[in-house]
Design an enzyme around this catalytic site. Structure first.
Site, PDB file in Angstrom:
ATOM      1  CG  HIS A 103      -2.160  -0.882   0.958  1.00 52.90           C
ATOM      2  ND1 HIS A 103      -2.047  -2.189   0.590  1.00 52.90           N
ATOM      3  CD2 HIS A 103      -3.493  -0.626   1.010  1.00 52.90           C
ATOM      4  CE1 HIS A 103      -3.247  -2.714   0.437  1.00 52.90           C
ATOM      5  NE2 HIS A 103      -4.147  -1.795   0.679  1.00 52.90           N
ATOM      6  CB  SER A 108      -1.926  -2.553  -7.103  1.00 52.22           C
ATOM      7  OG  SER A 108      -2.580  -2.927  -5.922  1.00 52.22           O
ATOM      8  CE  LYS A 164     -10.326  -8.329 -13.527  1.00 51.98           C
ATOM      9  NZ  LYS A 164      -9.957  -7.443 -14.630  1.00 51.98           N
ATOM     10  CG  ASP A 165     -10.026  -9.492  -6.077  1.00 56.07           C
ATOM     11  OD1 ASP A 165      -9.411  -9.829  -7.103  1.00 56.07           O
ATOM     12  OD2 ASP A 165      -9.632  -8.614  -5.301  1.00 56.07           O
ATOM     13  CD  GLU A 170       1.267 -34.173  -0.631  1.00 53.15           C
ATOM     14  OE1 GLU A 170       1.349 -35.263  -1.209  1.00 53.15           O
ATOM     15  OE2 GLU A 170       0.184 -33.645  -0.354  1.00 53.15           O
TER      16      GLU A 170
END
Lengths: 190, 431
Positions: free
Chosen positions: B219, B223, B247-248, B291
């Site tokens: 911040h 972004s 959108k998220d 894994e």
């Protein structure tokens, strides 16, 4: 005039010499004391993670080997890790002695890996020195690898009849733990 | 926060006003992920994955805390208590499958997030701290995932713990004492299981803390965006809420559909059948692999089968594996190109695609048995991985001629004609 008297706000006076005040000394002493004290607290916090007394208490094991015939091997447990006890045949001993020691990755002769006069008793940890898998070859019918000893299926390390690394990624021979013969048929590992 | 035109929180009711004067928590949230955080208007769907990673962390913490209510971290009963969760606890099977597959999805999302950062050079000034903190999160995730995999105390759990702690045994002189200290014994046993459980419970909250620092660092400059051109004026940005929450939200829907598809229809697809066999210290599974999310690193570890001068192969492999991640901490200073976005760097873009393929190949090789031709391919792929960052990237940033950059984000979105609107209070969405 070497000394200078300074009055502080709280009314106290201190004598300065060499530019070091009484408070500087107290400050350094207090912070050092706290620092050493704080650092020493780390000792129990860190060593608590080391093996505990009951785990260490398991660090010797007695095994009866009277039933192991030449060419056979048994698996036992020492410090929660597998141990291979192998009664070598004369042919296996001869095969191990035939190899020039200098040509090995981890040069050791069979004599150095066994007890005097009991060259046929090969005692090793069943822990591959690469990443710790259990090699095959101790139990009947298991693959013994290209050199007739042990074979680790994880990453393909081959050990010979003296459990020495001959081929594959492992850096060392199978570890020989500290052991002694209590009698002709009982050995003590650890 | 970051831009002068960011909207400020205004409490409406008496209660929120009262709270705002005493503990301005709503103000903090509003500025961080609400209308008070201006975000570039041109973010594509690759920018969804940060939020998705956060949600994956929440899924892991919630399902994990619930499972800890039913699980017993003792070597005698750990396996049985895991089966108890699967068979007896109400909805236990779903929670455990959600936790196990949640870990896989967490890594999928984070890997896409990392490669987004690599392609759009999100690590470049002034965002180095975000990148470095992200790598710290990644390392913590790997430690957490490894220890979590040990807890069911199946064959893969046990031998995974043995092999991974065995890596520390490769360190000269102090290796073996360190390994015994980590395990609290000579081989994995109750002491190791207990401490892994304790740390597996702790580390997710440490991750959550570093995530807060990660977002805090984000911040400050704000972004990044697909053009790599910095925000110049208010017309370049839209408020986070409602534009990116919406959108998220859509991305989250897609994520959950895929997650549920695996969770309910193929819950064991990504696991190993051997882990349904209780741990047996005397018998090693024929094919030990970690894994899937560790496979690229496992391939690098196994690529070293030869000694180099006095350094044994085993130590080389361990060093190379750790170096492959630590290398990324230096990335902001290895890539010297002033252009951020791969969209404007044709040469970089080509090599980026090769890197992605290289890592996918490494992943495949890490899951393959340790025999030819896989070993030789691992060596080639590992060599290329290091060459990409240490040789190719610095050279590209010197010789490459980037494409012309747009003047601003607004121009990139709306075309040159809209030049005049830059600086205006235009807030309409990009379409």
């Amino acid at each position: 005039m070497a000394e200078q008297v300074t009055m502080y706000q709280d009314g106290s006076a201190a004598v300065e010499s060499d530019g070091v005040r009484r408070r500087d000394f107290i400050n350094i002493a207090a912070v050092s004391f706290a620092g050493v004290g704080g650092a020493s607290v780390l000792i129990p916090l860190i060593t608590q993670m080391a093996p505990s007394k009951d785990v260490l208490a398991l660090s010797s094991t007695e095994v009866d080997i009277s039933a192991v015939q030449p060419g056979q091997a048994i698996k036992t447990v020492f410090r929660k890790q597998p141990v291979f006890i192998r009664n070598l045949t004369p042919a296996e001993i001869a095969a191990a002695d035939k190899v020039p020691v200098d040509s090995l990755r981890d040069p050791q002769s069979l004599e150095e890996r066994t007890v005097d006069g009991k060259k046929n008793w090969l005692v090793t940890l069943g822990v591959c020195t690469h990443l710790g898998c259990v090699p095959l070859g101790a139990a009947q019918g298991e693959i013994k690898g290209e050199f007739g000893g042990y074979f680790c299926p994880c990453h393909g390390s081959h050990y010979d009849t003296a459990a020495r690394i001959r081929k594959g990624p492992a850096p060392k021979n199978l570890e020989v733990p500290e052991f002694s013969f209590l009698s002709d048929t009982v050995i003590k590992i650890g | 926060m970051s831009f002068s035109w960011a909207k400020h929180y205004e409490p409406k009711s008496d209660l929120t006003k009262w709270l705002d004067e005493r503990l301005p928590l709503p103000r903090l949230v509003y500025g961080a992920i609400g209308g008070g955080y201006p975000v570039p208007r041109n973010l594509n769907y690759f920018w969804n994955f940060g939020v998705l990673a956060g949600i994956a962390l929440v899924i892991q913490i919630v399902t994990g805390i619930i499972m800890a209510m039913h699980y017993a971290p003792n070597a005698l009963v750990a396996f049985d208590s895991t089966e108890h969760i699967m068979r007896d606890v109400n909805w236990g099977w779903m929670l455990r499958y959600a936790h196990a597959n949640g870990a896989s999805f967490f890594f999928i999302v984070v890997y896409i997030h990392i490669f987004r950062g690599l392609y759009f050079s999100s690590y470049k000034a002034p965002r180095e701290m975000i990148w470095l903190l992200g790598l710290v999160i990644f390392l913590l995730m790997m430690a957490t995932a490894f220890m979590g995999y040990v807890l069911p105390w199946g064959q893969m759990s046990f031998w995974g713990a043995k092999v991974i702690t065995g890596l520390f045994g490769a360190i000269p002189l102090v290796g073996e004492p360190i390994q015994q200290w980590l395990l609290g014994g000579y081989a994995p046993d109750n002491a190791a299981l207990n401490r892994f459980f304790s740390l597996h419970y702790l580390l997710p909250f440490v991750i959550a803390g570093v995530v807060i620092l990660h977002i805090w660092a984000l911040h400050i400059p704000g972004s990044s965006n697909p053009t790599g051109v910095e925000v110049k004026s208010e017309s370049d940005t839209v408020p986070f809420h409602p534009y990116y929450t919406a959108k998220d939200g859509f991305g989250l829907g897609v994520f959950l559909i895929l997650f549920c598809a695996v969770l309910f229809f193929a819950p064991n697809m990504l696991g190993h059948p051997d882990n349904y066999i209780p741990a047996n210290p005397l018998s090693t599974p024929a094919h030990i692999v970690p894994e899937w999310y560790f496979w690229p690193f496992y391939a690098i570890l196994r690529a070293f089968t030869f000694d180099f001068f006095i350094v044994p192969a085993k130590l080389l492999g361990v060093l190379a594996m750790f170096a492959s991640i630590l290398l990324l901490f230096f990335l902001p200073w290895l890539d010297r190109s002033p252009v951020r976005s791969g969209n404007y760097r044709p040469l970089f873009r080509t090599f980026f695609i090769v890197l992605v393929i290289d890592v996918l190949i490494l992943g495949y090789l890490g899951g393959a048995p340790a025999e030819e031709p896989y070993v030789m391919l691992s060596q080639l792929a590992s060599a290329y991985y290091f060459a990409h960052f240490l040789i190719i990237l610095p050279i590209i940033s010197k010789i490459e001629k980037p494409k012309p950059l747009p003047f601003s984000i607004t121009e990139a979105v709306l075309g040159k004609d809209s030049h005049g609107t830059a600086g205006g209070p235009a807030l309409q969405p990009a379409e």
